[in-house]
Design a protein around this motif. Structure first.
Motif, PDB file in Angstrom:
ATOM      1  N   LEU A   4       0.848  -1.193   0.000  1.00 29.39           N
ATOM      2  CA  LEU A   4       0.000   0.000   0.000  1.00 29.39           C
ATOM      3  C   LEU A   4       0.888   1.249   0.000  1.00 29.39           C
ATOM      4  O   LEU A   4       1.939   1.273   0.638  1.00 29.39           O
ATOM      5  N   THR A   5       0.451   2.273  -0.695  1.00 27.42           N
ATOM      6  CA  THR A   5       1.219   3.520  -0.692  1.00 27.42           C
ATOM      7  C   THR A   5       0.946   4.254   0.616  1.00 27.42           C
ATOM      8  O   THR A   5      -0.006   3.947   1.339  1.00 27.42           O
ATOM      9  N   HIS A   6       1.790   5.250   0.898  1.00 27.14           N
ATOM     10  CA  HIS A   6       1.600   5.971   2.158  1.00 27.14           C
ATOM     11  C   HIS A   6       0.246   6.649   2.214  1.00 27.14           C
ATOM     12  O   HIS A   6      -0.381   6.714   3.267  1.00 27.14           O
ATOM     13  N   LEU A   7      -0.242   7.135   1.071  1.00 30.73           N
ATOM     14  CA  LEU A   7      -1.555   7.795   1.086  1.00 30.73           C
ATOM     15  C   LEU A   7      -2.673   6.778   1.329  1.00 30.73           C
ATOM     16  O   LEU A   7      -3.635   7.065   2.029  1.00 30.73           O
ATOM     17  N   GLN A 194      -1.226  16.487  -1.830  1.00 31.14           N
ATOM     18  CA  GLN A 194      -1.159  15.410  -2.807  1.00 31.14           C
ATOM     19  C   GLN A 194      -2.487  14.662  -2.886  1.00 31.14           C
ATOM     20  O   GLN A 194      -2.951  14.281  -3.952  1.00 31.14           O
ATOM     21  N   LEU A 198      -4.895  14.105  -6.021  1.00 30.12           N
ATOM     22  CA  LEU A 198      -5.187  12.740  -6.461  1.00 30.12           C
ATOM     23  C   LEU A 198      -6.681  12.455  -6.462  1.00 30.12           C
ATOM     24  O   LEU A 198      -7.223  11.827  -7.375  1.00 30.12           O
TER      25      LEU A 198
ATOM     26  N   LEU B  21       5.815  14.303  -8.369  1.00 26.41           N
ATOM     27  CA  LEU B  21       4.593  13.889  -7.689  1.00 26.41           C
ATOM     28  C   LEU B  21       4.237  12.452  -8.017  1.00 26.41           C
ATOM     29  O   LEU B  21       3.784  11.694  -7.157  1.00 26.41           O
ATOM     30  N   HIS B  24       6.452  10.420  -5.888  1.00 21.76           N
ATOM     31  CA  HIS B  24       6.098  10.560  -4.481  1.00 21.76           C
ATOM     32  C   HIS B  24       4.831   9.780  -4.152  1.00 21.76           C
ATOM     33  O   HIS B  24       4.685   9.200  -3.082  1.00 21.76           O
ATOM     34  N   GLN B  25       3.926   9.751  -5.104  1.00 22.25           N
ATOM     35  CA  GLN B  25       2.650   9.115  -4.898  1.00 22.25           C
ATOM     36  C   GLN B  25       2.777   7.618  -4.632  1.00 22.25           C
ATOM     37  O   GLN B  25       1.903   7.018  -4.050  1.00 22.25           O
ATOM     38  N   HIS B  26       3.846   7.018  -5.113  1.00 17.20           N
ATOM     39  CA  HIS B  26       3.983   5.570  -4.972  1.00 17.20           C
ATOM     40  C   HIS B  26       4.884   5.165  -3.815  1.00 17.20           C
ATOM     41  O   HIS B  26       5.248   4.011  -3.689  1.00 17.20           O
ATOM     42  N   LYS B  27       5.227   6.108  -2.973  1.00 18.53           N
ATOM     43  CA  LYS B  27       6.062   5.761  -1.833  1.00 18.53           C
ATOM     44  C   LYS B  27       5.278   4.942  -0.810  1.00 18.53           C
ATOM     45  O   LYS B  27       4.077   5.150  -0.640  1.00 18.53           O
TER      46      LYS B  27
END
Lengths: 300, 636
Positions: A4-7, A194, A198, B21, B24-27
């Protein structure tokens, strides 16, 4: 394995928090400032309870000196999502001579923000209030719990907070006591932006740059949002391309000179920025521990 | 100061924000804890990570420089430790005394750091910070090596089930980057780590102050071939990812029922993966069904994994509510009501064995009764000590029982399903954290005796509603006298009653109990259980016990169906009861011949909202009895 991504992790955690509160509290409310963090919070609340509607009302503490764009955005959002809105306002402020020009910042925020908030919470008997505070905002908030316990006078006692382990939150309380809940605790400002990008979350247009009538006060660029603003004799507002990183009462909120008219440009500007977010708020000036004092009094 | 290559590069932000971005989004996200004291340079290390990752803005830096001159310990240099200091009072003392969370990001990952104090009196803070961490950085000062506190921190980290341990040997600059010093500390630590069950760990020589081996390999330690601290943090496996390999479990948080056509079960998946069509079992009921949909705001999913918050719908109408768990049908978790666990006590008020506490595990909330500890663990020496209770920051192994079976897994298998908190029923404080080792028996193997005559049948035959009339008050307040009078009058009204009195119970059922606080709690618990059985048999039970503690009276209240427990407060002031002194006990207590006497050297907590209050200064026992009966009869 899917990582899973951090978001995605932050989103899942916030949703979990919303659901815990609704399952355990009797009468929750969301403090809706209409700012970007509130917008993210509302979006997460809609996700948490989908397909059911958001099962608690929004409480907006209005000072009467709010940006017109902000009020318009608020009313549009409430209408569009079928939300219940409660507006808390100090109706006597004008009679008491409280205004952002003459009143000191401590008294002003007490009279216009803290007191009406506390009154509304007590009056409606809310036992849990969601707030948009983040731990990365300020040193005093780095130690704030996700479930922050308040006594019957809405005061926060930093020495007497409940330990929070794993994802287990203690929502038990006695009559009159309440809990402030911060579902965005672990989000950073970059995460917020972000996520807005998104998820295509609609935010107040004040966050985007556009030419606006401005004056300078105490080193801050202030946008003259309506005719009540006090100009010096002969003073003319100057058109500048500015945007806001944070939204408060318009005569007290500093704007940033900017050309960023769309989301990526804002994020770019934020990443390259050299001053932290709360610097635009006149209320936070003073000694660096002042936020902690305000929290003890019940301000967010 | 060098510019770290693995950190975010301003250039990319400025030149190609979209590419930045997108990356970064896939971190992913790693949570870790740093353990060590101020002396080990812990705050300096965290400050360094924030600084190197550009998480410090110019205004903060200006404030930091000013603060460094005023409070700093590094002379004119920037004191990074001041960055991570929090509350005003703590800043004055120069130590951090709570858990603070910090955020930074590198090119590959985002990080949340739990920063907690290292001193022994802050064990609870460290345990709190460790509970959500995937990894622990244990700091040692290269000049001092493995200390008592290093062992304590390592034990706590292992206790909390952290799988990744980093031994950061700090201040290498102060030992001239000496390889032998590092090797000696490493060997020393390895021996200790193995002795407590830490299998693998990663040792890194660093300088938080100068930045060696923090983001890039340092030229000062050519003999070290391992990763830099950041390299390591960026690549370790995350717990959430590892959890996907285990069987599916989702504690149900909330039932989503917006209308008659939709019934979804909302929760965060604790382990495994799930797809529509998967067979699931609802525990503890054991009913099975099939996943119909995985509902989210963004549309239905084909698959969901551990860590995600979702809403599941089932193909069948089965009972399922908050506190239940939806699990893989062929591999469900156990349920039990008796356990062995390790407790970390977190409250100023010590554990009271025998008292009922709220226990929250996942989304389950039950009442748990804790036995006196098997032993306490000395966190420095790891010796087992005899203990009757657990005070603030004490760690001990206990057995406990819950009032109904709970679904769980051993903590070592699944932190989310084996970790619990205890909540005091009166102060509502979180008083302890616990980790289940194993269940003492399987509750599913215990079958209730099939009861064909119900408690309702018993009551109906007696033509009455069962009650427990709980008389409480000081010794000599008149409880027994009034309770006797009430029973006589009820008897005359053809009610089926029984009086449980302090004296008749103490001579038989409870003759093994004395008058210590723990024994008094147990005394009341047993009386409560007996009263409950008698109420089940349809009787109106009268009890006359001092029962000085609110918590125990509340415990009995909760054993009974709502409304059956009637608390009757015989309100006689201490001075009056003492003046009467029917049994001569107050005199003895005053002379010191009787210990733990309620009202003299042991507290009495009067009821806050008793159903009935009797003022004995205004009523005779007969009047009091009539007053009570008038109030309970309408209840029938």
């Amino acid at each position: 394995m899917r990582v899973l991504t951090h978001l995605e992790r932050l989103e899942a955690e916030s949703i979990h928090i919303f659901r815990e509160v609704v399952a355990e509290a009797e009468n929750p409310v969301m403090l809706y400032s209409v700012g970007k963090d509130s917008s993210v919070m509302l979006h997460l609340a809609r996700k948490a309870f989908h397909p059911a509607p958001v099962p608690f009302p929004m409480l907006h503490v209005a000072s009467g000196w709010d940006f017109r764009d902000l009020i318009a955005h608020r009313d549009r959002t409430v209408r569009e999502y079928g939300l219940k809105l409660i507006v808390a306002q100090n109706e006597e402020a004008e009679a008491q001579g409280i205004n952002p020009f003459d009143t000191g910042s401590a008294l002003y925020s007490q009279a216009q923000l803290t007191d009406p908030l506390k009154r509304a919470l007590t009056q409606h008997g809310f036992d849990a209030a969601f707030g948009g505070g983040r731990r990365d905002e300020e040193k005093a908030r780095a130690k704030e719990r996700i479930f922050s316990f308040r006594n019957a006078a809405h005061r926060w006692d930093p020495k007497n907070q409940r330990p929070e382990l794993w994802n287990l939150y203690n929502a038990k309380k006695n009559k009159g006591e309440s809990i402030r809940v911060f579902p965005l605790s672990n989000w950073t400002e970059l995460d917020i932006w972000q996520y807005i990008a998104l998820e295509k979350i609609d935010i107040v247009p004040l966050y985007f740059a556009k030419p606006r009538p401005t004056v300078e006060r105490d080193g801050l660029i202030i946008v003259v949002d309506d005719e009540r603003f006090r100009l010096a004799p002969g003073e003319e507002p100057v058109m500048r391309s500015v945007r806001f990183r944070t939204l408060g009462c318009y005569p007290l909120t500093g704007a940033t000179p900017s050309e960023a008219r769309e989301m990526n440009a804002i994020i770019q500007e934020m990443l390259l920025a050299t001053s932290s977010e709360r610097q635009g708020r006149a209320i936070d000036k003073g000694q660096s521990a002042s936020m902690e004092d305000k929290k003890q009094e019940g301000y967010f | 100061m060098h510019t770290p290559s693995s950190f975010e590069v301003d250039a990319l932000v400025a030149e190609d924000i979209e590419a930045y971005l997108e990356a970064h989004q896939h971190k992913s996200l790693l949570r870790f804890i740093t353990c060590g004291s101020v002396d080990d340079g812990k705050s300096t290390l965290i400050g360094r990570l924030l600084y190197d990752s550009k998480m410090i803005f110019e205004d903060q830096l200006a404030a930091l420089e000013a603060d460094s001159k005023r409070h700093g310990t590094q002379g004119e240099a920037i004191d990074f430790a001041l960055l991570v200091d929090g509350l005003a009072a703590e800043r004055e003392q120069g130590i951090t005394i709570d858990v603070a969370y910090r955020f930074f990001t590198t090119a590959k990952r985002k990080f949340i750091v739990a920063d907690t104090p290292g001193h022994e009196q802050y064990t609870r803070n460290m345990v709190t910070g460790a509970s959500t961490a995937d990894l622990a950085v244990i700091l040692v000062d290269a000049r001092k090596g493995v200390l008592r506190q290093t062992r304590r921190h390592s034990y706590l980290v292992h206790l909390l089930g952290i799988r990744h341990v980093v031994l950061a040997v700090n201040k290498m600059d102060l030992v001239d980057y000496d390889e032998a010093t590092f090797a000696a500390i490493l060997a020393d630590y390895r021996a200790f780590a193995e002795s407590i069950g830490i299998g693998a760990f990663t040792a890194i020589p660093i300088s938080g102050f100068l930045g060696d081996n923090i983001t890039t390999p340092s030229p000062n330690t050519p003999w070290y071939a391992g990763p830099s601290l950041i390299d390591h943090l960026e690549t370790v496996e995350l717990d959430a990812t590892a959890a996907q390999a285990r069987p599916f479990r989702m504690p149900v948080q909330w039932v989503n029922r917006p209308n008659l056509d939709f019934r979804g079960f909302a929760g965060q998946i604790a382990s495994g993966t799930i797809r529509p069509g998967d067979k699931v079992r609802i525990v503890p009921s054991g009913k099975t069904s099939t996943i119909a949909r995985i509902v989210t705001f963004d549309g239905d999913l084909d698959e969901a994994v551990a860590g995600q918050s979702v809403t599941l719908t089932l193909a069948d109408e089965v009972d399922c509510s908050r506190g239940d768990m939806i699990a893989a049908a062929d591999d469900p978790p156990q349920a039990s009501d008796q356990f062995r666990a390790t407790l970390v006590w977190m409250d100023e008020e010590a554990l009271k064995p025998g008292r009922g506490y709220w226990l929250k595990l996942g989304t389950q909330m039950v009442t748990a009764t804790i036995q006196p500890p098997e032993y306490e663990i000395d966190v420095n020496t790891l010796e087992h000590l005899a203990a009757k209770t657990l005070g603030l920051n004490a760690i001990g192994v206990v057995e406990f029982a819950t009032d109904r079976p709970i679904v769980f897994e051993p903590y070592a298998t699944a932190r989310e399903l084996g970790g619990f908190i205890l909540i005091d029923k009166f102060t509502n404080a979180t008083v302890a954290a616990g980790m289940i080792a194993f269940s003492l028996r399987r509750a599913e193997n215990i079958h209730w005796q099939p009861v064909s005559i119900t408690r309702e049948d018993h009551a109906r035959m007696k033509n009455q509603t069962p009650r427990v009339l709980w008389f409480t008050g000081l010794s000599g307040s008149g409880k027994s006298t009034i309770a006797n009078e009430v029973e006589k009058q009820l008897f005359l009204m053809n009610r089926h009653t029984f009086l449980l009195d302090g004296d008749n119970v103490r001579h038989g059922l409870n003759r093994d109990l004395g008058f210590t606080e723990a024994d008094r709690i147990e005394n009341i618990r047993r009386v409560g259980e007996v009263a409950k059985l008698m109420a089940d048999a349809g009787l109106i039970v009268l009890t006359a016990f001092i029962s000085p503690f609110r918590a125990e009276r509340q415990m009995v209240r909760e054993m009974l169906p709502p409304g059956e427990f009637i608390e009757i407060f015989i309100d006689t002031p201490l001075a009056v009861a003492e003046a009467r002194d029917v049994k001569g006990l107050y005199k003895k207590a005053r002379e010191g011949k009787l210990k733990n006497f309620t009202g003299i050297d042991s507290p009495y907590e009067p009821p806050e909202n008793p159903e009935i209050r009797v003022n004995t200064l205004e009523m005779s026992p007969e009047e009091a009895a009539r007053y009570i009966i008038e109030r309970i009869l309408p209840l029938k």
